[in-house]
Write an enzyme that holds these catalytic residues in place. Structure first.
Site, PDB file in Angstrom:
ATOM      1  N   HIS A 235      11.817  -9.526  -7.232  1.00  0.00           N
ATOM      2  CA  HIS A 235      12.596 -10.569  -7.893  1.00  0.00           C
ATOM      3  C   HIS A 235      14.080 -10.444  -7.532  1.00  0.00           C
ATOM      4  O   HIS A 235      14.760 -11.437  -7.249  1.00  0.00           O
ATOM      5  CB  HIS A 235      12.402 -10.455  -9.402  1.00  0.00           C
ATOM      6  CG  HIS A 235      13.117 -11.514 -10.191  1.00  0.00           C
ATOM      7  ND1 HIS A 235      12.772 -12.840 -10.129  1.00  0.00           N
ATOM      8  CD2 HIS A 235      14.173 -11.423 -11.044  1.00  0.00           C
ATOM      9  CE1 HIS A 235      13.576 -13.536 -10.930  1.00  0.00           C
ATOM     10  NE2 HIS A 235      14.441 -12.693 -11.496  1.00  0.00           N
TER      11      HIS A 235
ATOM     12  N   GLU B  53       6.140 -12.484  -5.020  1.00  0.00           N
ATOM     13  CA  GLU B  53       6.252 -12.551  -6.477  1.00  0.00           C
ATOM     14  C   GLU B  53       5.039 -13.236  -7.099  1.00  0.00           C
ATOM     15  O   GLU B  53       4.524 -12.795  -8.132  1.00  0.00           O
ATOM     16  CB  GLU B  53       7.508 -13.345  -6.848  1.00  0.00           C
ATOM     17  CG  GLU B  53       8.588 -12.527  -7.471  1.00  0.00           C
ATOM     18  CD  GLU B  53       9.699 -13.411  -8.010  1.00  0.00           C
ATOM     19  OE1 GLU B  53      10.472 -12.917  -8.814  1.00  0.00           O
ATOM     20  OE2 GLU B  53       9.784 -14.597  -7.647  1.00  0.00           O
TER      21      GLU B  53
ATOM     22  N   ASN C 269       2.606  13.561  16.002  1.00  0.00           N
ATOM     23  CA  ASN C 269       1.890  14.561  16.786  1.00  0.00           C
ATOM     24  C   ASN C 269       1.004  15.417  15.882  1.00  0.00           C
ATOM     25  O   ASN C 269      -0.149  15.717  16.212  1.00  0.00           O
ATOM     26  CB  ASN C 269       2.910  15.439  17.522  1.00  0.00           C
ATOM     27  CG  ASN C 269       2.255  16.378  18.509  1.00  0.00           C
ATOM     28  OD1 ASN C 269       1.788  15.962  19.555  1.00  0.00           O
ATOM     29  ND2 ASN C 269       2.227  17.654  18.174  1.00  0.00           N
TER      30      ASN C 269
END
Length: 690
Positions: free
Chosen positions: A46, A68, A429
């Site tokens: 918001h 929203e 990795n």
């Protein structure tokens, strides 16, 4: 009004909100029933929407509005969280980050609308049968309005126009001891940015409670589709007077009317609820100026492109106070020195000496204070990794947990900005190469969830960052075989190579042990990038491994790159600086003590064999060295080397200056410094020389 002046603060706050959104989405994935986390996500979305709308970034505003809508349906129980839904929300987060990156680079959000993501969000709503675009929220968060309409002026209760589900939220809040208010706000007729002013008022109120409904809708308010008046329904623990004062003193507010709401009667048709009397809104008067809300941008100097470079540092006010006090002391001693004329100095040399000594103490303290101002916690880098590991684990089908510690450890901002990419390579990795698959872990009796530990801590003048996994470890025989098959090493080297030397092969360019090329590995551009970047920062990388148990990558970094303590030495008539934190000890030896082992000059020092390097030879200088030699023993990681120098000048605090792009490829030199007499001394690059 030129909104570019607010761009820098918009960017900084957007980054903070996106980081919060990222962290809370990760929490929500692990705790899908956690209403508090859901409310936090909704509030951030918001806020982002309001900020984007205020700045005129309509694409960013549109995407956050769709987010929203989905979050609202989740909050009121119409939608249930699924892994697929979270994947889309994470993609939306990436899209918002791309918008912010575009704004940083161009001051514009660009042309990408991410309409496909908006369509996917709308499809989620449609498949769940969501008839309203924004449904009522659960207690505890702000939400877009359901419906619209004008303010009720009849004798009906002040909450008569509330949708039934929102009224239920209000009643539940009242039963739990909260206060509920209907607040009608009238902005002044000459208010130029109604949406921006409304957004500031919303932020002020939401810092103390929750807005559960607005008339007209939140979207209409943000689009300025209202005259001068809007109404909001508000839940809070604060009392009436504080709320009234907060709104009434806001800039460009002409009038305020507040009704205190009560429980909704069971029989609305037969009973009337009289609102609790409240003081009338004050007549139009000059409103008291309000302090800007946290998200109200403040003017910034410079052009938009320069503003958004992202090189700002947030500083604890106590550190700034210390800095200010030291500057005050500096001004005092400056005035004192100016007041000493020649007669004073000849009559009382002690006054002058005391002043100089005092000045030295202040400058040292000032240096320490400035260094602390530049320090930022490594948390700013670490925060991006939980999301990355989450995405990697889903992509490769492994169950991985990232455990972080020491995020509060501080590093110079310059170093922090550069270590992100090396750590990404090391973590990827560990996830792809280090950890076994779930099936493999179960088969050998390990926990099916692989763990990667990321920790940071300070060790003397360095900061150590470790990445440790509980995977299969590094198979050095496989590495040696791969290097031999590629022609990188001979059979003789293969047979005599130690385990550590085999591990060092991983840091060679284009070297990879992956069987096939994937999005994550196989191209050989990972660990060599890590080593080159860390070395450029004056640090080093070490690897410890145990087959079947896991591996640990240890990155050591200097606390700062700006000012260091150094030992000044003379070689062939030139002055050089050696960083003091690398020096183990200094030895005087004779030529007879130097031995030759495999064509390498070495000395034996307390049962240790240490190779020596004649700096005059590798720097191309003519040395005045005689039989008695001075050797400076330096250590990097587990390696020790002795540098033969002509003489020592002494310890000195030096400011490092880069060599620039034309001299940057001189690998034995890390930089330069300007001495007190104006001469330039070069700083030796210990990593390269060792």
């Amino acid at each position: 009004m030129d909104m570019n002046q607010y761009l820098q603060i918009f960017i900084e706050e957007s980054r903070e909100n996106l980081q919060s959104l990222n962290e809370n989405l990760l929490k929500l994935e692990g705790e899908p029933d956690n209403i508090q986390v859901l409310n936090d996500i909704f509030r951030v979305a918001h806020t982002l929407k309001g900020m984007a709308g205020t700045m005129g970034f309509v694409r960013m505003q549109s995407l956050t509005h769709s987010i929203e809508n989905v979050l609202s349906e989740i909050r009121n129980g119409e939608l249930h969280i699924t892994p697929e839904m979270l994947d889309i929300l994470f993609q939306c987060l990436d899209a918002l980050e791309n918008y912010v990156d575009q704004i940083i680079n161009t001051s514009s959000e660009g042309d990408e609308s991410y309409s496909d993501l908006i369509d996917q969000l709308e499809a989620i709503l449609a498949t769940k049968g969501a008839s309203a675009v924004a449904a009522a929220p659960a207690a505890g968060g702000a939400a877009p309005a359901v419906g619209g309409g004008a303010e009720t002026k009849s004798s009906t209760p002040p909450d008569a126009d509330l949708p039934a589900e929102v009224a239920e939220v209000k009643d539940e809040a009242l039963r739990s001891g909260l206060h509920a208010f209907k607040i009608t706000i009238t902005l002044s007729s000459n208010c130029m940015l109604k949406a921006a002013r409304s957004f500031v008022i919303f932020n002020d109120l939401e810092s103390m409670g929750e807005v559960i409904h607005t008339v007209p809708s939140v979207q209409d308010i943000e689009d300025e589709k209202f005259d001068q008046q809007f109404t909001l329904y508000y839940l809070t623990q604060e009392e009436y007077d504080k709320i009234y004062k907060t709104v009434e003193t806001a800039a460009e507010v002409e009038g305020v009317a507040i009704d205190v709401l009560e429980q909704t009667p069971v029989q609305i048709a037969e009973e009337k609820v009289e609102p609790t009397p409240a003081p009338a809104a004050p007549a139009a008067s000059t409103p008291a100026p309000a302090a800007p809300a946290a998200s109200t941008p403040a003017p910034a100097a410079g052009g938009a492109k320069q503003q958004v470079a992202g090189k700002s540092v947030r500083v604890n006010i106590e550190r700034l106070d210390t800095l200010m006090n030291l500057v005050s002391e500096l001004i005092i001693i400056k005035t004192q020195l100016e007041g000493l004329n020649e007669a004073d100095m000849s009559n009382s040399e002690s006054n002058y000496s005391d002043s100089v000594e005092y000045l030295e103490r202040i400058t040292t303290s000032l240096h320490d204070a400035v260094m602390k101002v530049r320090m930022v916690p490594v948390e700013t880098v670490f925060n991006r990794f939980p999301r990355m590991i989450r995405d990697v684990s889903r992509k490769i089908g492994k169950n991985i947990e990232l455990v972080m510690s020491g995020e509060e450890t501080e590093l110079d901002r310059t170093v922090v900005d550069e270590i992100g990419d090396p750590l990404i390579h090391i973590l990827r990795n560990a996830a792809d190469h280090g950890l076994e698959t779930t099936a493999e872990r179960i088969a050998i009796g390990k926990n099916e969830k692989g763990t990667i530990n990321l920790r940071a801590y300070q060790d003397g003048n360095s900061v150590v960052i470790e990445v440790q996994d509980d995977g299969k470890g590094i198979d050095t025989q496989k590495i040696k075989q791969k290097a031999f098959d590629r022609g990188d090493i001979s059979r003789e080297v293969f047979d005599s190579m130690s385990e550590q030397e085999a591990i060092d092969l991983l840091f060679r360019p284009s070297f990879s042990t992956a069987e096939q090329i994937t999005d994550l590995s196989g191209r050989g551009v990972g660990l060599d990038v890590v080593k080159s970047k860390i070395t450029a920062l004056g640090g080093l990388v070490e690897v410890e491994t145990k087959l079947g148990k896991g591996s640990r990558f240890i990155v050591r970094l200097p606390l700062t790159l700006a000012i260091i303590q150094a030992l000044m030495v003379n070689v062939g008539g030139e002055k050089y600086a050696i960083p003091l934190n690398t020096i183990q000890n200094i030895e005087n030896i004779t030529g007879d003590e130097i031995k030759l082992v495999q064509n390498q000059e070495v000395i034996v020092l307390r049962t240790e064999v240490i190779p020596i390097v004649r700096l005059d030879s590798i720097l191309g200088l003519e040395s005045s060295q005689e039989d008695n030699l001075i050797v400076v023993i330096v250590k990097k990681g587990e390696k020790q080397v002795g540098f033969v120098v002509d003489s020592l000048t002494g310890q000195q605090e030096i400011v490092i200056k880069p060599l620039g792009k034309y001299l940057g490829n001189i690998h034995m030199i890390a930089g330069a410094t300007i001495l007190g007499n104006g001469e330039v001394a070069l700083i030796l690059d210990i990593n390269t020389l060792v």
